[in-house]
Design a protein around this motif. Structure first.
Motif, PDB file in Angstrom:
ATOM      1  N   UNK A   1       0.821  -1.203   0.000  1.00  0.00           N
ATOM      2  CA  UNK A   1       0.000   0.000   0.000  1.00  0.00           C
ATOM      3  C   UNK A   1       0.863   1.266   0.000  1.00  0.00           C
ATOM      4  N   UNK A   2       1.959   1.251   0.766  1.00  0.00           N
ATOM      5  CA  UNK A   2       2.847   2.415   0.823  1.00  0.00           C
ATOM      6  C   UNK A   2       3.510   2.685  -0.520  1.00  0.00           C
ATOM      7  N   UNK A   3       3.862   1.628  -1.242  1.00  0.00           N
ATOM      8  CA  UNK A   3       4.581   1.785  -2.510  1.00  0.00           C
ATOM      9  C   UNK A   3       3.639   1.981  -3.699  1.00  0.00           C
ATOM     10  N   UNK A   4       2.346   1.886  -3.442  1.00  0.00           N
ATOM     11  CA  UNK A   4       1.355   2.061  -4.510  1.00  0.00           C
ATOM     12  C   UNK A   4       1.431   3.495  -5.030  1.00  0.00           C
TER      13      UNK A   4
ATOM     14  N   UNK B   1       5.326  -5.916  -6.208  1.00  0.00           N
ATOM     15  CA  UNK B   1       4.354  -6.000  -7.285  1.00  0.00           C
ATOM     16  C   UNK B   1       5.077  -6.415  -8.556  1.00  0.00           C
ATOM     17  N   UNK B   2       4.949  -5.606  -9.588  1.00  0.00           N
ATOM     18  CA  UNK B   2       5.655  -5.885 -10.834  1.00  0.00           C
ATOM     19  C   UNK B   2       6.775  -4.892 -11.075  1.00  0.00           C
ATOM     20  N   UNK B   3       7.099  -4.108 -10.072  1.00  0.00           N
ATOM     21  CA  UNK B   3       8.114  -3.066 -10.228  1.00  0.00           C
ATOM     22  C   UNK B   3       9.349  -3.370  -9.387  1.00  0.00           C
ATOM     23  N   UNK B   4      10.482  -2.907  -9.875  1.00  0.00           N
ATOM     24  CA  UNK B   4      11.750  -3.073  -9.169  1.00  0.00           C
ATOM     25  C   UNK B   4      12.172  -1.713  -8.625  1.00  0.00           C
ATOM     26  N   UNK B   5      12.291  -1.637  -7.307  1.00  0.00           N
ATOM     27  CA  UNK B   5      12.647  -0.393  -6.634  1.00  0.00           C
ATOM     28  C   UNK B   5      14.040  -0.506  -6.013  1.00  0.00           C
ATOM     29  N   UNK B   6      14.815   0.584  -6.001  1.00  0.00           N
ATOM     30  CA  UNK B   6      16.059   0.579  -5.228  1.00  0.00           C
ATOM     31  C   UNK B   6      15.741   0.432  -3.740  1.00  0.00           C
TER      32      UNK B   6
ATOM     33  N   UNK C   1       8.820 -11.495   2.647  1.00  0.00           N
ATOM     34  CA  UNK C   1       8.551 -12.331   1.491  1.00  0.00           C
ATOM     35  C   UNK C   1       8.737 -11.664   0.142  1.00  0.00           C
ATOM     36  N   UNK C   2       9.317 -10.479   0.114  1.00  0.00           N
ATOM     37  CA  UNK C   2       9.574  -9.820  -1.165  1.00  0.00           C
ATOM     38  C   UNK C   2      10.869 -10.360  -1.771  1.00  0.00           C
ATOM     39  N   UNK C   3      10.953 -10.340  -3.095  1.00  0.00           N
ATOM     40  CA  UNK C   3      12.156 -10.780  -3.783  1.00  0.00           C
ATOM     41  C   UNK C   3      13.157  -9.634  -3.773  1.00  0.00           C
TER      42      UNK C   3
END
Length: 103
Positions: free
Chosen positions: A19-22, A37-42, A71-73
């Motif tokens: 929710x925070x990264x939305x 989600x489907x995005x790669x963040x630093x 559980x995030x990649x």
């Protein structure tokens, strides 16, 4: 999950991080990164958003550890390839003949 980032305790949940990264546009990730989600963040961008702290206040390792436990990649900084040594024509011919290459 309770975790400590920059000496402050945080109660983080997977859904809370999502929710925070939305709506946050990911910056260019050239080093350690987190897939949300489907995005790669630093990693530092994620840490700044979820903790509301300055990026200098925490380490990437603290955020990586927390995101992994949720559980995030996560992807670590890829090791740089060793630079290839360029041989001049004489050194190349010697190497092809099996002779030791001079430094």
């Amino acid at each position: 999950m309770r975790c400590v980032i920059a000496r402050f305790p945080f109660d983080l949940t997977r859904s809370g991080v999502l929710e925070s990264m939305k709506g946050i546009k990911p910056e260019h990730a050239s080093g350690e990164s987190v897939i949300i989600g489907r995005r790669t963040y630093p990693v530092k961008q994620v840490g700044q958003v979820i903790t509301r702290q300055d990026r200098r206040d925490f380490s990437a390792g603290e955020v990586l550890r927390a995101m992994t436990q949720l559980g995030f990649t996560c992807r670590d900084l890829a090791p740089a390839p060793a630079p290839k040594r360029v041989l001049n024509p004489v050194q190349q011919a010697s190497a092809m003949l099996g002779a030791p290459v001079a430094a």
